[in-house]
Design an enzyme around this catalytic site. Structure first.
Site, mmCIF file in Angstrom:
data_model
loop_
_atom_site.group_PDB
_atom_site.id
_atom_site.type_symbol
_atom_site.label_atom_id
_atom_site.label_comp_id
_atom_site.label_asym_id
_atom_site.label_seq_id
_atom_site.Cartn_x
_atom_site.Cartn_y
_atom_site.Cartn_z
ATOM 1 N N MET A 1 -13.768 36.924 -18.751
ATOM 2 C CA MET A 1 -13.553 36.626 -20.148
ATOM 3 C C MET A 1 -13.021 37.827 -20.927
ATOM 4 S SD MET A 1 -17.168 34.795 -20.470
ATOM 5 C CE MET A 1 -17.734 36.316 -19.714
ATOM 6 N N PRO A 2 -12.025 38.477 -20.369
ATOM 7 C CA PRO A 2 -11.571 39.711 -21.047
ATOM 8 C C PRO A 2 -10.844 39.405 -22.358
ATOM 9 C CG PRO A 2 -10.847 39.627 -18.743
ATOM 10 C CD PRO A 2 -11.334 38.256 -19.105
#
Lengths: 78, 78, 78, 78, 78, 78
Positions: free
Chosen positions: F1-2
């Site tokens: 989930m960058p």
């Protein structure tokens, strides 16, 4: 209502220190809040300051982690 | 596709606590995601939330580190 | 002393609108400030909120600019 | 003079790892600095990269803390 | 290698101005870079500064858009 | 989930251009999302990218606004 964010590497400013000291942080907070008062007339109590200390290996410059970049620069200057 | 960043000081919300609890973080995540759904019709699964906990000495207000500012304010109210 | 940053794409929430309205922004500010009061007991006047509106072509998801990603998703659902 | 900030959850990329390794961080720094050189002709030594590792419970997606959201997604796919 | 981000509302610091001037921005850049040199011995050419100007309606304080909050404060002081 | 944030000055990458083009933005989004997939095995559709274009006079380096700093550097190299 300024918000100031200062990001620095987590390291000491003198031999024997491994981090920014509380006194240095207080000076940064005081100095930048005063600057906003002087230049833009922002009241001190409307300025928030947040200091982020970033691990050396999490900081990149020149395509390299910070320590490797510094070593490269130092070697170039010789 | 909102991104929400919430910065708070690392401290407890009640006596005996020294940090934001996982339950409180879950409530912040739920609440702000729901807010973006209600106000802007953003689907829940398109909202990212990141909570930053900031050490008290790294937070400045009123030209002072946060604790010193709070002490000053409390003294002024007396 | 929380600082909340909300990043959303610059687009309307309903047909005929091309941006977030001032009313919607006021609702976001009110809602998230209230949330921090409810969950962490932060006084309203110690919370700063900054809303960033980001051009659609400056936002990426799924390796694509946002509009291309949405079109791809919509096509997959058919 | 680009500044790149990469936020990821603090977790390992393979079993037995609990965090991003220094090697992985170096690859991210190298890759994104090179990308800015290739696409926008920014010299390597004018690009700063900062990597933030965020605790899992401080990251929200889908209105839930990240781990709960992943569990929900995994259950939906069954 | 500090990175400083200064967020201020987009407004003038004196009657007849509607925005921060280029001169004021240059003073902020100079002042905060010098501060990091003085306090932490950071060379001037390793400090990046980014100033964000935020529309008044995108800034919240006290649960209200900034202008409404200021009006409320001014009324309270009477 | 960058979440990736790329800040660059608002200027063209070639003579006759005054800003980053939509094609260049798409390449940055694609490249950095792919990098996170390659290095950390992050699925493309869990990466958000936001590109901020910053006015030249709002960017400081070396204690000076960016244009003045570049002029100084160019003069030093002569």
């Amino acid at each position: 209502m300024p918000i100031v964010n200062i990001k620095v590497t987590r390291e000491g400013s003198a031999p024997g220190r491994s981090a920014v000291t509380a006194e240095e942080k207080a000076l940064l907070i005081k100095g930048v809040s005063q600057l906003l008062l002087d230049v833009l007339h922002k009241p001190l109590d409307s300025t928030f300051v947040v200091i982020d200390e970033v691990e050396m290996e999490n900081w990149g410059w020149g395509g390299l982690p910070a320590e490797a970049f510094r070593a490269q620069r130092a070697a170039e200057k010789k």
